[in-house]
Design a protein around this motif. Sequence first.
Motif: not given
Length: 99
Positions: A38, A40-43, A58, A60-63
Amino acid sequence: MARLSELREGHARKVEVDDLEVALWRVGGRVYAIGNVCAHQHFSLLHQGILEGLTVGCPMHGWRYSLETGLALEGSGRVPVYRVMMKGDTVLVSLAAEG
Ligand code: FES
């Protein structure tokens, strides 16, 4: 690589091509390949994302990302999109990013 017969419709599988993690999504009988990490924070979890039409959210945070372009629907992020070719039951991914 992966086998088409192992990809369930509406689901994804993570594969590694060289050092890259790729999420293979089978949607509408077609296979899409996007980077698994991702923006956003590269998960590295887009293979576990939530499918909505031709977008993946995603976990994690929905992007959300377009499977066709790799563009994030929120913000300005994007993930690479890779060309997919079929050879019989084998799914081949070209690492030359399309998007
Ligand atoms: S890490 Fe994917 S939305 Fe935050």
